[in-house]
Enzyme design. Sequence first.
Site, PDB file in Angstrom:
ATOM      1  N   ASP A   1       0.827  -1.207   0.000  1.00 24.20           N
ATOM      2  CA  ASP A   1       0.000   0.000   0.000  1.00 24.20           C
ATOM      3  C   ASP A   1       0.862   1.258   0.000  1.00 24.20           C
ATOM      4  OD1 ASP A   1       0.982   0.196   2.578  1.00 24.20           O
ATOM      5  OD2 ASP A   1      -0.933  -0.137   3.575  1.00 24.20           O
TER       6      ASP A   1
ATOM      7  N   ASP B   1      -0.582  -5.357   8.277  1.00 22.42           N
ATOM      8  CA  ASP B   1      -0.623  -4.174   9.143  1.00 22.42           C
ATOM      9  C   ASP B   1      -0.698  -4.579  10.614  1.00 22.42           C
ATOM     10  OD1 ASP B   1      -1.136  -1.161   9.548  1.00 22.42           O
ATOM     11  OD2 ASP B   1      -2.886  -2.056  10.502  1.00 22.42           O
TER      12      ASP B   1
END
Length: 236
Positions: free
Chosen positions: A69, A136
């Site tokens: 990302d 994450d």
Amino acid sequence: MFVLFSDGACSGNPGPGGWACILVTPEGRVRELAGRADATTNNRMEMTGVIAGLRAARGLPGKAVIHTDSTYVLGGIMKWLAGWKRRGWTTASGEPVKNEDLWRELDALVAARGRGVIEWRWVKGHSGHDANERCDELAVALCRKRPHTLYCGPLLSYPYGSLAPCDHKPLPERSQARKSAEPSGPATYLSLLEGRLEKHATWDECSARVKGRSGARFKKVRSHQEEKSVLEDWGL
């Protein structure tokens, strides 16, 4: 082919950070990797996750599909790297390229594998994508020294959602990325002076630090995503 998902996290930027990646092999095996650093930046953690995945994939045959990302990682590898190398690892403005050590290592890993057999895909962060959310989660856990467990086993038994390659999405321009982060909440003022980043609750505090100082940079932000975009623009 093998599939790689990666992410990084940092508290303070610079500050303690963590990285994580998920490697899916052509044989249908999954391996999660993660690590941390005591003093680092978000961009370095994003890069380290990709580098660790490519290291682990040495010797695996076939095409590689790499997901991240980070517009910093994708922008560097897809747009800026050739120019940096041509100019002797300096930017268009003549400044040294930040994180040159990691860019050199990533460039070598990509070249060793063959640039034509690596496909880079952008994943929008915090959008519900299973693999990105898992990366994450692990990166934040390492950053904050929280307990965590790394999975290593068959793909069919993977307990954290889908690891299928995502649809190919074009890399957003920096301006588009900033527009997509709707400002919300109270304003925070960022200042960068002599390589040191500080955050201020008021403009008066920020102004007192940067006023009249050569090379100082400052910006008002109203969201975490807006702050992240500014720091990426500053090369942090």
